[in-house]
Design a protein around this motif. Structure first.
Motif, short mmCIF file in Angstrom:
data_model
loop_
_atom_site.label_atom_id
_atom_site.label_comp_id
_atom_site.label_asym_id
_atom_site.label_seq_id
_atom_site.Cartn_x
_atom_site.Cartn_y
_atom_site.Cartn_z
N GLN A 86 -113.41 -45.26 14.20
CA GLN A 86 -112.02 -45.76 13.15
C GLN A 86 -111.27 -46.85 13.87
O GLN A 86 -111.21 -47.00 15.11
CB GLN A 86 -111.65 -44.59 12.17
N LYS A 122 -118.84 -38.46 -5.30
CA LYS A 122 -118.25 -38.58 -3.80
C LYS A 122 -119.46 -39.02 -3.20
O LYS A 122 -120.73 -39.02 -3.39
CB LYS A 122 -118.62 -37.10 -3.53
N ALA A 123 -118.85 -39.77 -2.37
CA ALA A 123 -119.65 -40.66 -0.65
C ALA A 123 -119.61 -40.66 0.41
O ALA A 123 -117.83 -40.21 0.04
CB ALA A 123 -120.85 -41.87 -1.44
N GLN A 124 -119.78 -41.26 0.91
CA GLN A 124 -119.36 -41.42 2.98
C GLN A 124 -118.78 -42.55 2.84
O GLN A 124 -119.01 -44.10 1.66
CB GLN A 124 -120.82 -41.61 3.13
N THR A 125 -118.00 -43.24 3.22
CA THR A 125 -116.50 -44.30 2.99
C THR A 125 -118.18 -45.13 3.61
O THR A 125 -118.98 -45.25 4.51
CB THR A 125 -116.32 -44.58 4.22
N TRP A 126 -117.55 -46.94 2.71
CA TRP A 126 -119.00 -47.31 3.11
C TRP A 126 -119.08 -48.52 4.46
O TRP A 126 -117.85 -48.70 4.95
CB TRP A 126 -118.60 -48.24 2.17
N CYS A 146 -119.81 -50.59 6.45
CA CYS A 146 -120.86 -51.84 5.88
C CYS A 146 -122.05 -52.49 6.39
O CYS A 146 -122.13 -52.94 7.35
CB CYS A 146 -119.53 -53.12 6.70
#
Lengths: 664, 306
Positions: A572, A556-560, A562
């Protein structure tokens, strides 16, 4: 017929009972729920009986009416609409019963009894066999709907929207009066006497083509205002958002459809139309369809977006009607059947999925107290039932396979394509235009509902604290039923398609032979097989993925972001930015503008930016007209000075004028 | 029926990545390099399938299901198209409408899958995808209108098969125009240069690829495999329109089809080597250009009569 009459009697009785038991709130709401369920189930049974047995039933009442007679009839067309109306009224009513529980201060009894009264008059409207009865029911439905729209009448915007609706609906009715009078005038009884208001008599008399054209235009104007044909749709986007959600559902699902019923009834009665009537319908369909979905893309409020989508779906239905009429005029029986069947099935489908969408929107608004899409986000995790049912509705309304919207659009497409095989130049031109419009509608609808679903249910919340939200599980049940109907028609369309084919054969007066029926239904069965294959493939892939995930690690990770390490939920993509590229392409048609400044300099100050679409027909067509009327009316004030004597003089002068006119 | 379906799917599953290999090789040769091996796409997919998954905490099941739906819709829609000697295993009257709308279903799911991450880059890609595909869909509809008029059929495999041969002598120019406009649709739908550059390094300029920034492991494998097969499906339709070979024997048909597909891949490679990617706001103009090409075809039919 008995079941239908019992249903009517039961509902009427319940209306009075609820009004008289106003003090006992608990009992009244119990009566409402019971009577609604019993009444609509009886009506549904009677409608299904007619559709299955293919027999039509008539009922003449002994009671005398001021003009005409109380004459009801259930043919396949009426039965189909009775079915649609009862299903949606039942589901919305149950939803509304739970939805309004916390509105203690309101007079719910009045609302409940008006709700049932509206159902009664809708049922009378679609079964009336007499023009006067039809008009009485039409007016009563208008008035009942008005009282339901202004439920939250302490707000000014609600009262204004209701008023706009009332004016629009009555302007349309004016055209209907003229239309029915013309029809009556043309109808000659067997004894050479004056005309009749009964539809049966009108059916027997031939109409000349120019007269048929005139009646058709009046019907388009009269029915079109309520139905929301594109330049005349202005009341819809105002009235739908302000009404309680279950009322929006029936407004959009049923009440705007009675205009379609009216048009079909007129087509059935008159039969022969000039060719341009079909072209007119096709053009109205294209404009309403494409225009509706484009305006919907520009909306930021969920119920307003859904209201514009009703206009789009009315456009698709009208395309079906137009191509059906084209087939009927040119004696192309297959095209006529396919077109009408597509239109009718879309009437039912739209009632179901739009009902579902409005009810889910209501559930969102109930939980979050806002319908602004750019404030919401990430609700799927916190309102799971609502979110998934909204997804079903969204996929259905886009006309995507697996759900019901695709079946009706497929029928309309097929009618349009088959009509081109006659190789007449005008048929190819108009059908190509309609097909292109329909595919554009499809693409834009996908964009619009990806935007709506994505902004409300996916990502992270933009303003609110989602964790506190709770879903009210009570009013989920009717939504589940509606979602189930969407899936059922999408995968097993045979039953509903055979029902609408019966109604279509009544409208087009085409004999529905088994060969034609199987030519229409058998591709749908193969399609069901392909769709089953699709579901099977998805399931197999899902299983494979599940098995293989056991062998590899899942993290599980944070949304990338960039490379950006501190993203916030306000970064968003918003619903407005999602729709911007499409709106920019069509900016000249929509009057799409972006207001605000871009931040500039090394230390930019706070800036605001907002995007809007201009409602062209409201701003540039109706506003000038009504301002002109107001201007002229204000000029008339000169003769109004407030002396009673002067007014008496006016009356005498007018009487004298009449006398002179009579003598000369 | 079952065996036919499996054979059809196997052919596509095995051959689809090869086309991407050919495109890559052509581009490398044009650039004066030797390039990656022809089978590099296969290695890539196998590598992705072996990797583990990373999921964002924002995402829901939609993010996980969207790649599967994408892959499944491509697999099913391939069943409606003949591959050379292999006839389409499933067909029914009006199946091309299903073909258009089933691609709509996959698009809807990958768009909401991208929005599910809550990333503004992916939202941007989703928005662009929605815009350009909805324009490309109109062109596709117009192409199908022309094919339907010429073949008097509403079955996809018949519209691009059998009768198209007899239309070639009379309506050659029309079919060429349809082919050209369809070629542009193919470039838009499979996200190739000049519409979209899958190899660009900057997320801001991507369209299709940026929607899959957060995908990893199985999901990424599904998505890239599906993109390759989408190119295969759309390309086989293109070859079927342009190469009239339907009265040959099954083996010859297959050979011609194979040569046609390889040719298509080489053409796409050449186009990608010679043309730069268009600016985003110029893309609608290109699609409208494709629309006008097809429209001219329809006008020729209207003037000439059928």
């Amino acid at each position: 017929m008995n079941f239908f009459l019992y249903s009517l009697a039961f509902l009427v009785f319940s209306v009075f009972l609820m009004l008289f038991s106003a003090r006992l709130k608990k009992i009244t709401s119990g009566i409402f729920l019971c009577s609604l369920i019993v009444g609509s189930v009886l009506a549904i049974i009677s409608a299904i009986k007619v559709l299955v047995n293919q027999t039509s039933l008539d009922y003449h009442a002994a009671l005398r009416m001021p003009i005409g007679e109380f004459y009801l009839g259930l043919d396949a067309l009426s039965a189909f609409f009775v079915f649609t109306i009862s299903v949606l009224f039942l589901m919305s009513g149950i939803y509304g019963y739970f939805y309004l529980q916390d509105c203690e201060k309101k007079n719910l009894n009045a609302h409940y009894s008006i709700y049932n009264l509206c159902l009664v008059f809708l049922l009378i409207l679609v079964t009336a066999k007499n023009a006067v009865l039809f008009l009485i029911a039409w007016e009563m439905v208008t008035v009942c709907a008005y009282f339901m729209i202004i439920f939250y009448d302490q707000q000014k915007v609600v009262r204004k929207a209701g008023y706009l609706y009332l004016i629009a609906a009555h302007t349309g009715t004016f055209c209907l009066f003229i239309m029915f009078l013309l029809m009556q005038h043309n109808t000659v009884l067997s004894g050479g006497q004056a005309g009749s208001m009964n539809f049966d008599q009108m059916l027997l008399t031939p109409f000349s083509l120019p007269l048929a054209g005139l009646i058709f235009v009046l019907a388009i104007l009269g029915f079109g205002v309520k139905t929301g044909f594109m330049p005349m749709h202005i009341w819809l986007p105002h009235a739908h958002p302000v009404a309680p959600s279950h009322v929006s559902a029936i407004l959009s699902g049923v009440i705007i459809k009675i205009g379609i019923y009216g048009l079909l009834r007129i087509i059935l009665i008159i039969k022969d139309f000039p060719q341009w009537c079909a072209v007119l319908l096709l053009f109205i369909g294209m404009i309403s369809g494409v225009g509706g979905v484009l305006y919907a893309l520009g909306q930021h409020e969920i119920k307003k977006l859904l209201a514009y989508h009703s206009i789009e779906n009315i456009g698709i239905i009208t395309l079906g009607l137009g191509i059906g009429l084209w087939g009927q005029i040119n004696q192309n029986e297959m095209v006529a059947l396919l077109g009408y069947a597509g239109a009718l099935l879309h009437v039912f489908n739209h009632a179901v999925f739009k009902g579902l969408l409005f009810l889910s929107a209501g559930s969102v608004i109930k939980a979050t107290h806002t319908g602004e899409m750019d404030k919401l986000g990430g609700l799927l995790k916190y309102l799971p039932w609502t979110g998934h049912l909204f997804l079903i509705g969204a996929v259905s309304i886009c006309g995507l396979p697996l759900f019901n919207g695709f079946i009706s659009e497929w029928l309309v497409y097929r009618a349009l394509f088959e009509n081109m095989f006659q190789f007449k130049i005008n048929a190819i031109v108009f059908c190509s235009l309609a097909i292109i419009a329909l595919s554009l509608i499809g693409g834009l609808a996908i964009a619009c509902f990806a935007k709506a679903f994505g902004a409300i249910f996916l990502g992270n919340s933009r303003c609110l604290d989602n964790k506190q939200l709770k879903e009210n599980s009570l009013f989920i049940a009717p939504m589940i039923v509606l979602g189930g109907i969407c899936l059922w028609i999408g995968l097993f369309p045979k039953t509903m398609v055979s029902f609408v084919l019966r109604a279509a054969s009544v409208v087009s007066a085409v004999n529905l032979s088994p060969i034609k029926q199987s030519a229409i239904i058998s591709p749908l069965i193969t399609m069901g097989f392909v769709l089953a294959l699709l579901i099977l493939t998805i399931v197999i892939l899902g299983l494979l993925k599940k098995i293989s995930m056991n062998f590899s690690c899942t993290k599980k990770a944070q949304t990338w972001g960039c490379g950006y390490s501190l993203p916030t939920s306000r970064m968003q993509y918003t619903a407005s930015s999602f729709a911007e590229p499409i709106l920019r392409i069509f900016r000249n048609i929509l009057g799409f503008t972006v207001k605000g400044n871009k931040p500039s300099g090394y230390f930019p100050k706070e800036e605001r930016i907002s995007a809007h679409v201009v409602e062209v027909s409201e701003e540039f067509i109706f506003k000038p007209i009504f301002q002109g009327i107001q201007f002229l009316a204000s000029k008339l004030k000169i003769i109004q000075v407030g002396f009673v004597q002067l007014y008496l003089l006016y009356i005498i002068a007018f009487l004298l004028l009449l006398l002179i006119w009579k003598i000369v | 029926m079952g065996i036919q379906i499996l054979l059809h799917l196997t052919v596509m599953l095995v051959l689809a990545p090869l086309l991407f290999g050919i495109i890559g090789k052509t581009k490398a040769l044009f650039a004066g390099r030797w390039g990656a091996p022809l089978f590099q796409p296969y290695y890539d997919i196998i590598k992705f399938f072996k990797k583990g998954n990373v999921y964002s905490t924002t995402t829901t099941w939609i993010f996980q299901v969207a790649p599967l739906v994408y892959l499944a819709t491509i697999l099913v829609s391939s069943l409606l198209i003949p591959f050379g000697g292999l006839k389409a295993p499933v067909y029914f009257w009006g199946d091309f409408i299903l073909f258009i709308y089933i691609s709509g279903l996959s698009r809807y799911f990958i768009i909401i899958g991208a929005l599910d991450t809550g990333s503004s880059f992916e939202g941007m890609g989703a928005s662009r995808e929605a815009t350009f595909s909805c324009l490309a869909e109109i062109v596709l509809a117009l192409d199908f209108i022309i094919l339907a008029i010429l073949s008097k059929q509403l079955i996809l495999s018949e519209m691009v098969g059998g009768t198209i041969l007899s239309s070639w002598p009379l309506f050659g120019p029309v079919l060429l125009l349809v082919g050209l406009s369809y070629f542009l649709v193919l470039l838009v739908e499979s996200a190739r240069i000049p519409i979209d550059d899958p190899t660009t390094h900057l997320e801001l300029t991507m369209i299709h690829e940026v929607m899959f920034l957060d995908h990893s492991g199985w999901d990424l494998a599904c998505v890239s495999y599906a993109s390759m097969m989408k190119f295969f499906v759309l390309g086989s339709l293109f070859v079927n329109i342009l190469i009239p070979f339907h009265n040959l024997s099954a083996i010859l048909q297959t050979v011609v089809f194979g040569v046609g597909m390889i040719g298509l891949a080489i053409i796409v490679g050449i186009v990608e080597s010679c043309i730069a990617r268009l600016r985003l706001n110029r893309i609608p103009e290109l699609i409208i250009g494709a629309f006008v090409l097809a429209l001219v075809g329809l006008l020729i039919i209207l003037i000439k009569g059928v």
